[in-house]
Design an enzyme around this catalytic site. Structure first.
Site: not given
Ligand code: MSP
Length: 475
Positions: A19, A22, A128, A131, A145, A148, A298, A301
């Site tokens: 999303h 990421h 959780c 997480c 949590c 979540h 945040k 949906k």
């Molecule tokens: N799989 C673990 C990370 C393992 S690293 C050894 C994880 N994955 S995640 O897909 O949930 O999130 C990855 C990254 O995306 C995290 O750094 C998280 O902070 C970032 N983000 C998730 N939602 C976000 C936003 N809304 N805005 C900015 N970054 C966000 O955690």
């Protein structure tokens, strides 16, 4: 002097497509990596997916799909987004990769065992799945949590534990002295406060039945390595740790782990402690960014405020989204993205700003210069370097757009298009000055909006005005 620069994104959970948050993380890594490369560093940019989780298995099983086909499709989708965003990564590591990732994870586990830091105990706690972490009763909000909002599972199981508590004091020293530099300072303070309260040992394995796809614990096939322990190792397994050390020797320790604020504890406490236990060098810095919101909340949906990165790229182009991330989102705090704000900033700074300026200057150049203006490929302004070295992408952009504003002002005040008719020599001097400045700006834009920067450089070299605007105005 030989300089290397190794940068990583977190590896993403493949429970859904990537999303906006990421897309943000990978884009800022890409900007920093391209910037370091431009300065002459040998860079290595790692990203990937975190696949050995119970969470994924559950969601896949619910859909009745084949796990490996599912994971393949999702990582293809991740890569599609990277390609559309122009992400210049060197490797995409998948923790389900038995050839590339598992040997490193097993080798590190072995080192922790040899250091006497792994022991078995019965664990009773609250877990959780969202997480992938255990919580204490006191950490929950009304029994739920805090991330979540779900009720965690009560779990009692045999686990291997990692002696995290043993490293509290050393971790504090390293972070206080900036040997592991946690940026910004507010996050450094947050982790220091956590360390002041003391760390408890952490569970580092789960029974195999709960995560059948996890990496089996050496000599105990009934247990698999806990997903966070497994995931963090990606930063070295991808470099060949435990199988072929060439990249590892060249690039480790990492120059910067880029992470979101929600995974600070894992990266600045658990991961460095694992490295200390294994007697490996520590990360040089950890850059902790905020989260992207939409309209101050945040994206979700239920609220109907989700903006898909693919949609913005389709509509405005990849450089528009890269620009927004770099300039309009503060790197150290939560930042907001709405369709209105996006369009407004696009029109003001890309269509009207750099787009319009390029058309004006290159039209004058095409009409009046007999060959391309002299330009320089040397050096970068100190201020720009200072900002990017401090991860202040927005301030680096402010610096560049200030230059753009200065050029607009110069045209307004001097009117070179008029001067050239009355005093050709002076007019040409002014136009050449503007073209060389435009080229300079394009060089500074290279890491941020690489396609646009390249287009401008080409126009200057060919002494041509663009056939169509670099950024079409949107109404
Ligand atoms: N799989 C673990 C990370 C393992 S690293 C050894 C994880 N994955 S995640 O897909 O949930 O999130 C990855 C990254 O995306 C995290 O750094 C998280 O902070 C970032 N983000 C998730 N939602 C976000 C936003 N809304 N805005 C900015 N970054 C966000 O955690």
């Amino acid at each position: 002097m030989y300089n290397k620069f190794y940068i990583t994104t977190p590896i993403f959970y493949p429970n859904a497509n990537l999303h906006m948050g990421h897309a943000y993380t990978v884009t800022i890594c890409d900007i920093l990596s391209r910037y370091k490369k431009l300065l002459g560093n040998e860079t290595y940019f790692l990203t990937g997916s975190d696949e050995n989780t119970g969470k994924i298995l559950k969601s896949v099983e619910e859909k009745g799909e084949n796990v490996s086909v599912y994971l393949q499709n999702i990582s293809d989708n991740f890569k599609e987004l990277y390609s559309q965003l122009g992400i210049s990564y060197d490797q995409f590591i998948r923790t389900s990769d038995k050839e590339k990732h598992w040997p490193g994870a097993l080798a590190l586990w072995q080192k922790l065992v040899e250091a006497g830091d792994i022991y078995k105990a019965t664990y009773k706690g609250l877990y959780c799945v969202g997480c992938e972490t255990f919580y204490k009763e006191k950490d929950l909000e009304e029994g739920k949590c805090p991330v979540h909002g779900t009720i965690p599972q009560e779990i009692e199981e045999e686990n291997y534990f990692f002696r995290l508590s043993k490293y509290t004091v050393r971790l504090k020293d390293k972070i206080r002295e900036d040997e592991i530099k946690v940026v910004p300072v507010s996050r450094k303070n947050e982790i220091m406060a956590l360390l002041d309260r003391g760390l408890e040992d952490v569970s580092f394995s789960r029974p195999k039945k709960t995560v059948p796809h996890g990496i089996p614990v050496p000599n105990d096939p009934e247990q698999v390595i806990y997903v966070w322990c497994d995931a963090l190792v990606n930063y070295i397994s991808a470099l060949g740790f435990g199988r072929d050390d060439e990249l590892f020797k060249k690039f480790w320790p990492v120059d910067v782990h880029v992470i979101g604020k929600d995974i600070l504890r894992f990266h600045s406490a658990i991961w460095p402690a694992m490295l200390m236990s294994a007697n490996l060098s520590l990360p040089k810095s950890i850059f902790v960014h905020g989260l992207i919101t939409s309209g101050g909340v945040k994206m979700s949906k239920t609220l109907g405020n989700v903006i898909d990165p693919f949609h913005l790229i389709n509509e405005y182009g990849k450089d528009a989204l890269r620009y927004y991330f770099a300039r309009e989102i503060s790197p150290f705090e939560d930042g907001d993205l709405t369709l209105e704000k996006f369009k407004e900033s696009y029109n003001a700074n890309l269509a009207n700003g750099i787009g319009n300026l390029t058309s004006r200057i290159m039209k004058m150049a095409e009409d009046n210069l007999s060959s391309s203006a002299p330009v320089s490929d040397e050096g970068f302004p100190e201020e720009y370097i200072k900002y990017l070295n401090n991860f202040e992408l927005n301030r680096a952009c402010d610096f560049v757009w200030n230059e753009i504003g200065e050029m607009d002002k110069y045209i307004q005040e001097n009117k070179p298009f008029k001067v050239v008719k009355e005093n050709k020599e002076e007019g040409i001097k002014q136009i050449e000055f503007l073209v060389s400045k435009l080229y300079f700006v394009a060089r500074l834009l290279e890491p941020i909006i690489p396609d646009t920067a390249q287009k401008i450089k080409n126009l200057v070299k060919e002494n041509k005005s663009p056939e169509k605007p670099l950024f079409l105005r949107k109404d």
